[in-house]
Design an enzyme around this catalytic site. Structure first.
Site, PDB file in Angstrom:
ATOM      1  CB  VAL A 149      -0.910   0.007   1.245  1.00 39.86           C
ATOM      2  CG1 VAL A 149      -1.636   1.339   1.385  1.00 39.86           C
ATOM      3  CG2 VAL A 149      -1.903  -1.141   1.183  1.00 39.86           C
ATOM      4  CB  CYS A 150       2.178   3.726  -1.769  1.00 40.08           C
ATOM      5  SG  CYS A 150       1.555   3.801  -3.465  1.00 40.08           S
ATOM      6  CB  ALA A 151       0.106   8.308  -0.944  1.00 40.99           C
TER       7      ALA A 151
END
Length: 375
Positions: free
Chosen positions: A72-74
């Site tokens: 997961v990232c932004a």
């Protein structure tokens, strides 16, 4: 190994069904500490992306081989690159499509009850803790506390074959951008707002006042407005079909609403207590409370809904059981979490005074729900 994109809806089902998932979150530590995908059944690791630019070998031993892996990232790009590194090491791995911005916007519809010739639906925004509602009867619908993802509600109504006739906001929201006015404009529905919260709005609306009754469909579904100030001076609850209490941001399952988002905590704390300890006490304890937010995943039931009987909350919700008024005032004014991100800009948007573009709206809403007092 091929890298897969996992949709926010797929993550939401794993949250609701309490399935195992190992999340490698590659955002910066402060962003991760402030807000992440929440589930009691998930395991987490936070390693900022910049620490993995030279490879993922050093974290391989810390990643379990027997659990589904999601990076997961932004916004998506960083997580996809890290997922590809892990796949090169032989891992079966997915990345979150659209990143945390998409997670923040996902709505999960859940049926919470039957109505005469219709149903009542709750739209659960797991990534933000927002709860919206649609009451349906005999080909007509009313929406309460819609988020800015307006197409979700409009398309859901189309799929049900119903016409949206009324759209309500229980109060002027400060933690998220309302989609109520936009839905009304797109569908020709009437948009309702409490007038005491609308003194600075720059658009037309139907004033929602105490005792207002709005009929949906041909059956006796009355949406009774109950003036319940405290979170804002105009906060208004709804009793639908004499069975469901839509409490807005006044009462939650595990906490109570904060009165400070317009800078008037000391002024409104008395209104909040009057609503919770007097007005709500006059209602039937058998009413099912349906709030506009939830704070923690423990408030989400096994069926994915957020609801509880009012009588149960009188027994178990700490905010409803503080006899000493001074202690109540101290709880509400001295025990507040940080204010929501961009809450002043969000209020200005909901007043119609500013019109940010979609990227700005996403940026303004990033972060957890912070509408509650910490009990």
């Amino acid at each position: 190994m091929a890298v897969k994109a996992m949709k926010a809806s797929e993550v939401a089902r794993r949250v609701v069904e309490k399935k195992d998932l190992f999340i490698l979150d590659v955002r910066n530590e402060d962003a991760y500490a402030d807000w992440k995908i929440e589930s009691d059944s998930f395991q987490y690791m936070n390693v900022p992306y910049f620490e993995l630019l030279d490879g993922v070998e050093e974290i391989m031993e810390d990643i379990p081989k027997d659990k589904e892996l999601l990076v997961v990232c932004a916004k998506e790009g960083s997580s996809q690159m890290v997922a590809e590194m892990l796949a090169d090491e032989g891992m079966e791995v997915s990345y979150l499509e659209g990143g945390m911005k998409t997670w923040s916007e996902h709505l999960e519809p859940v049926k919470v009850g039957d109505l005469p010739n219709g149903e009542l639906y709750q739209f659960v925004r797991l990534g933000k803790g927002c709860l919206s509602y649609m009451a349906v009867s005999n080909g007509e619908a009313a929406i309460i506390d819609a988020t800015r993802m307006t197409d979700v509600f409009i398309n859901f109504a189309k799929a049900k074959g119903v016409e949206i006739k009324h759209v309500f906001d229980t109060h002027l929201h400060a933690d998220h951008i309302s989609g109520g006015r936009e839905i009304a404009e797109k569908t020709g529905a009437v948009y309702w707002l409490p007038p005491k919260d609308a003194e600075e709005v720059v658009f037309e609306y139907a004033p929602l006042t105490d005792g207002e009754q709005v009929r949906i469909g041909d059956t006796a579904i009355d949406i009774n407005a109950l003036y319940s100030p405290g979170h804002t001076i105009g906060s208004t609850s709804f009793v639908i079909d004499n069975r469901f209490l839509l409490s807005g941001d006044i009462l939650f399952i595990d906490s109570i609403g904060r009165p400070d988002l317009a800078g008037k905590a000391d002024d409104w704390v008395g209104d909040l207590r009057e609503t919770l300890y007097s007005r709500y006490r006059e209602l039937s304890e058998n009413l099912i409370v349906l709030p506009a937010h939830f704070m923690i995943m423990e408030e989400v039931n096994d069926d994915g809904s957020v609801q509880e009987k009012l009588g149960t909350l009188f027994d178990k919700n700490h905010g409803l059981n503080i006899e000493d008024e001074n202690k109540f005032r101290a709880l509400v004014t001295e025990n507040l979490p940080p204010q929501p991100n961009s809450h002043q800009e969000i209020r200005q948007t909901n007043m119609g005074k500013i019109t940010p573009d979609i990227d700005k709206k996403q940026e303004m809403e990033i972060g957890p729900n912070r509408c509650a007092v910490k009990a």
